[in-house]
Design an enzyme around this catalytic site. Sequence first.
Site, PDB file in Angstrom:
ATOM      1  N   ARG A 106      32.028  26.385 -17.785  1.00 14.58           N
ATOM      2  CA  ARG A 106      33.325  26.419 -18.473  1.00 14.58           C
ATOM      3  C   ARG A 106      34.407  26.341 -17.391  1.00 14.58           C
ATOM      4  O   ARG A 106      34.089  26.284 -16.212  1.00 14.58           O
ATOM      5  CB  ARG A 106      33.466  27.710 -19.280  1.00 14.58           C
ATOM      6  CG  ARG A 106      33.393  28.943 -18.399  1.00 14.58           C
ATOM      7  CD  ARG A 106      33.685  30.220 -19.162  1.00 14.58           C
ATOM      8  NE  ARG A 106      33.547  31.371 -18.284  1.00 14.58           N
ATOM      9  CZ  ARG A 106      33.805  32.608 -18.623  1.00 14.58           C
ATOM     10  NH1 ARG A 106      34.233  32.879 -19.853  1.00 14.58           N
ATOM     11  NH2 ARG A 106      33.665  33.606 -17.777  1.00 14.58           N
ATOM     12  N   CYS A 110      38.767  18.433 -15.240  1.00  7.15           N
ATOM     13  CA  CYS A 110      39.628  17.838 -14.214  1.00  7.15           C
ATOM     14  C   CYS A 110      41.055  17.882 -14.752  1.00  7.15           C
ATOM     15  O   CYS A 110      41.339  17.288 -15.801  1.00  7.15           O
ATOM     16  CB  CYS A 110      39.222  16.383 -13.953  1.00  7.15           C
ATOM     17  SG  CYS A 110      40.519  15.479 -13.069  1.00  7.15           S
ATOM     18  N   ASN A 144      41.734  29.506 -20.877  1.00  4.92           N
ATOM     19  CA  ASN A 144      41.208  30.803 -20.452  1.00  4.92           C
ATOM     20  C   ASN A 144      41.070  30.830 -18.935  1.00  4.92           C
ATOM     21  O   ASN A 144      40.490  29.918 -18.340  1.00  4.92           O
ATOM     22  CB  ASN A 144      39.824  31.044 -21.066  1.00  4.92           C
ATOM     23  CG  ASN A 144      39.360  32.476 -20.858  1.00  4.92           C
ATOM     24  OD1 ASN A 144      39.938  33.408 -21.412  1.00  4.92           O
ATOM     25  ND2 ASN A 144      38.340  32.661 -20.040  1.00  4.92           N
ATOM     26  N   GLU A 145      41.632  31.857 -18.324  1.00  5.86           N
ATOM     27  CA  GLU A 145      41.480  32.056 -16.875  1.00  5.86           C
ATOM     28  C   GLU A 145      41.499  30.742 -16.100  1.00  5.86           C
ATOM     29  O   GLU A 145      40.545  30.379 -15.397  1.00  5.86           O
ATOM     30  CB  GLU A 145      40.190  32.836 -16.577  1.00  5.86           C
ATOM     31  CG  GLU A 145      40.247  34.250 -17.089  1.00  5.86           C
ATOM     32  CD  GLU A 145      39.120  35.143 -16.566  1.00  5.86           C
ATOM     33  OE1 GLU A 145      38.068  34.610 -16.198  1.00  5.86           O
ATOM     34  OE2 GLU A 145      39.304  36.359 -16.537  1.00  5.86           O
ATOM     35  N   CYS A 150      39.859  20.271  -8.345  1.00  2.00           N
ATOM     36  CA  CYS A 150      39.075  19.054  -8.502  1.00  2.00           C
ATOM     37  C   CYS A 150      39.527  18.078  -7.417  1.00  2.00           C
ATOM     38  O   CYS A 150      40.705  18.047  -7.060  1.00  2.00           O
ATOM     39  CB  CYS A 150      39.324  18.475  -9.890  1.00  2.00           C
ATOM     40  SG  CYS A 150      38.447  16.924 -10.170  1.00  2.00           S
ATOM     41  N   CYS A 155      42.374  12.769  -9.360  1.00  5.20           N
ATOM     42  CA  CYS A 155      43.179  13.816  -8.722  1.00  5.20           C
ATOM     43  C   CYS A 155      43.799  13.286  -7.431  1.00  5.20           C
ATOM     44  O   CYS A 155      44.951  13.583  -7.117  1.00  5.20           O
ATOM     45  CB  CYS A 155      42.336  15.059  -8.461  1.00  5.20           C
ATOM     46  SG  CYS A 155      42.027  15.986  -9.979  1.00  5.20           S
ATOM     47  N   GLU A 301      42.009  41.531 -21.061  1.00  5.54           N
ATOM     48  CA  GLU A 301      40.580  41.885 -21.039  1.00  5.54           C
ATOM     49  C   GLU A 301      40.318  43.005 -20.047  1.00  5.54           C
ATOM     50  O   GLU A 301      40.876  43.031 -18.952  1.00  5.54           O
ATOM     51  CB  GLU A 301      39.729  40.687 -20.565  1.00  5.54           C
ATOM     52  CG  GLU A 301      39.757  39.468 -21.431  1.00  5.54           C
ATOM     53  CD  GLU A 301      38.893  38.340 -20.842  1.00  5.54           C
ATOM     54  OE1 GLU A 301      37.997  38.622 -20.018  1.00  5.54           O
ATOM     55  OE2 GLU A 301      39.138  37.183 -21.202  1.00  5.54           O
ATOM     56  N   GLU A 349      26.149  36.635 -20.754  1.00  3.24           N
ATOM     57  CA  GLU A 349      26.952  37.851 -20.927  1.00  3.24           C
ATOM     58  C   GLU A 349      26.294  38.875 -21.860  1.00  3.24           C
ATOM     59  O   GLU A 349      26.958  39.780 -22.355  1.00  3.24           O
ATOM     60  CB  GLU A 349      28.368  37.487 -21.365  1.00  3.24           C
ATOM     61  CG  GLU A 349      29.147  36.921 -20.186  1.00  3.24           C
ATOM     62  CD  GLU A 349      30.544  36.418 -20.504  1.00  3.24           C
ATOM     63  OE1 GLU A 349      30.910  36.374 -21.692  1.00  3.24           O
ATOM     64  OE2 GLU A 349      31.249  36.057 -19.555  1.00  3.24           O
ATOM     65  N   HIS A 352      26.882  42.202 -20.702  1.00  2.00           N
ATOM     66  CA  HIS A 352      28.287  42.614 -20.547  1.00  2.00           C
ATOM     67  C   HIS A 352      28.626  43.636 -21.617  1.00  2.00           C
ATOM     68  O   HIS A 352      28.326  43.453 -22.789  1.00  2.00           O
ATOM     69  CB  HIS A 352      29.199  41.391 -20.693  1.00  2.00           C
ATOM     70  CG  HIS A 352      30.583  41.629 -20.158  1.00  2.00           C
ATOM     71  ND1 HIS A 352      31.487  42.453 -20.786  1.00  2.00           N
ATOM     72  CD2 HIS A 352      31.214  41.162 -19.057  1.00  2.00           C
ATOM     73  CE1 HIS A 352      32.607  42.475 -20.085  1.00  2.00           C
ATOM     74  NE2 HIS A 352      32.464  41.702 -19.031  1.00  2.00           N
TER      75      HIS A 352
HETATM   76  C1  GLA Z   1      36.385  36.681 -17.987  1.00  2.25           C
HETATM   77  C2  GLA Z   1      36.466  35.752 -19.175  1.00  2.25           C
HETATM   78  C3  GLA Z   1      35.714  36.235 -20.364  1.00  2.25           C
HETATM   79  C4  GLA Z   1      34.427  36.894 -19.982  1.00  2.25           C
HETATM   80  C5  GLA Z   1      34.692  37.990 -18.995  1.00  2.25           C
HETATM   81  C6  GLA Z   1      33.472  38.754 -18.600  1.00  2.25           C
HETATM   82  O1  GLA Z   1      37.429  37.547 -17.884  1.00  2.25           O
HETATM   83  O2  GLA Z   1      37.780  35.444 -19.535  1.00  2.25           O
HETATM   84  O3  GLA Z   1      35.472  35.128 -21.199  1.00  2.25           O
HETATM   85  O4  GLA Z   1      33.560  35.967 -19.421  1.00  2.25           O
HETATM   86  O5  GLA Z   1      35.231  37.420 -17.829  1.00  2.25           O
HETATM   87  O6  GLA Z   1      33.776  39.793 -17.697  1.00  2.25           O
HETATM   88 ZN    ZN Z   2      39.967  15.478 -10.841  1.00  2.00          ZN
END
Ligand code: GLA
Ligand code: ZN
Length: 665
Positions: A106, A110, A144-145, A150, A155, A301, A349, A352
């Site tokens: 995930r 690019c 997300n995060e 790349c 690029c 989170e 996970e 987790h």
């Molecule tokens: C990150 C992600 C989540 C999950 C957590 C696990 O923060 O954003 O999707 O994978 O890590 O700690």
């Molecule tokens: Zn690229």
Amino acid sequence: MKKILYGGDYNPNQWPEEIWQEDMRMFHLANINSTTINVFSWAKIQPSENVYDFSELDKIVQLLSDEKKEIVMATSTGALPAWLFKKYPEVGRTDYQGRQHKFGHRHNACPNSLVYQKYAQALAEKLAQRYGDNPNIAYWHVNNEYGGECYCENCTKAFRVWLQDHYKTLDQLNAAWNTEFWGHTIYEWDEIVAPNELGDGMSDYRSAFAGMSLDYCRFNSDAILNNYKMERDAIKKIVPQAAVTTNLMGTFKGLDYFKWAKEMDIISWDNYPAYNTPWSIVAMNHELMRGLKDQPFLLMEQTPSQQNWQPYNSLKKPGQMRAQSYQTLAHGGDSIQFFQLRRSVGACEKFHGAVIEHVGHEHTRVFGEVAELGEELTRLDELVGATSQAEVGVIFDWENYWGLEYTSGPNIDLRYVDQIHKYYRYFYENHIPAQMISVDSDFSKYKFIVAPVLYLMKAGLGEKMTEFVKNGGTLLTTYMSGIVNESDNVYLGGYPGPLREVSGIWVEEIDALAPEQTNTVQLKNGTSGTGKLVADLIHLETAESLGEYTSNFYAGMPMATVNHFGAGLAYYFGTDLSDNLLNEILDQAVSQANVQPLLNEKTKLEITQRFSQEKVFTFILNLSAEEQVLPAEFAGKVDVLKNQMLNSKQNVPAFASYLIVDKRS
Ligand code: GLA
Ligand code: ZN
């Protein structure tokens, strides 16, 4: 009405529908009032190029809306569907080693793939069209995060355009990158290659041409920011009042979060300390996230107990999650959200932690603690939006972070975040509020500015700092400061370049010490200690010496100095001082600058305050597994969390958290 959001990542799509009702029952038991949904559902809601299927998401949104839960609606673009990779392999990244990635993982797009951009934007727009008028959606959570780099052909082409925009001419670019060195002169824009390991990047992630690598960092941070803005704008086109965020990661190196913050309606971030992370680092991270906009943030989170991705995923001890949550609120958090609400059945996970564990019922330690905290938070609405105050500002600068860690020499152990933390920790341990600020912040709001290892200084910053001291401020800076400009070219004429006048010294040479080497050093009053990591060979110009090296061939030369400049003082540390010396010098500097601690008593408790219009919220946190003595001045006060009087004879148990609310005077 204002309330603390309490909930977290919720993935009902991973479960049969029968479970959903059971989830709702358990959320109710724990006072969970919000859920973050749709974080990794792209493949589900767009099963193929021209087909969107929102039937399951519709049901989830309906259920949560009926239950009056706040919804944090994610856009799902953080993980690409397999069909997209198969049809358009260019959506994948080419890594630092030059390998083009296949479908998998995930956070893998690019940023400069037009195909990725087209489909991500379309998805965000479709989600906004479908759910934009739902009053339960409190926030939009883009991707997300975000992170990573790349180095693909797309690029590289986009990098050339970015450079052309930035430098206008190749003469300017060649000068900035100092390409005469090793005969790297660029004559045509398309000769430029991305600086990964196949080019000028080195295998240890340093760079033969740090100026080029710095530009690639800036370019990459901008490119990914454009991805965020593209989705944000797609949402806002349909829902102009939408509050849009994306979850950041504290001191994450890859993105210039101060620049990002300007494009975000509210900061949110994910807090995952390891079992041995000092609490002062967690506090610093929160302050950095709060400092990005100088506003409260959302905790997007944290784990209720365990993680899976660290080498040793210890359980949080009884009370620890609660204490960590109050630390978050103390430093500006307006929400407590968990990853995740129900523990996953498979994939990486499954170990987790989650609010609902694999056993599936509420009779677990973790659920009990989540429910206890949930009840307490229902009584803390007035905290939402409360601000912070500080007389100390600690500079954090991403360009400097990149610059310091790209440079070849003098010492590989010089790590930016460790260095900032070393100084932040002094203020933390002494209960002196310290805010994390950028080089662009208004320095005049602070009495004391701390700017360790300010290696890279952009044009004008030296003057700004000099002005700050001249007007009566106290500045602390250290070794490896004032060395290069924004292209990593040295300020000629003696270190510390633009800080030389204000600090009143000339650093002639910089020694590097290996981990097993230390110098002995001594303060003027005779206190002795050590200096590690690097050692500046300092000549006094207008400054006075605070102490000298007592070993090595530079014994007798100053190792720390102070300069009276205008109405202020500039301190300079020439070596990485042992704590006893650092504390002694800073104790004096802080008192001279008339900076006030929140508490004068020595204690290992964390004491932190927030302020609303009428009230002062004082958090007293025992973040350790040992009992602590309650400081005398809190005896007789009421802890509103448990509605109990604090008693001087009673010790503060392990991980206990108290909150005292006073009227503002
Ligand atoms: C990150 C992600 C989540 C999950 C957590 C696990 O923060 O954003 O999707 O994978 O890590 O700690
Ligand atoms: Zn690229």
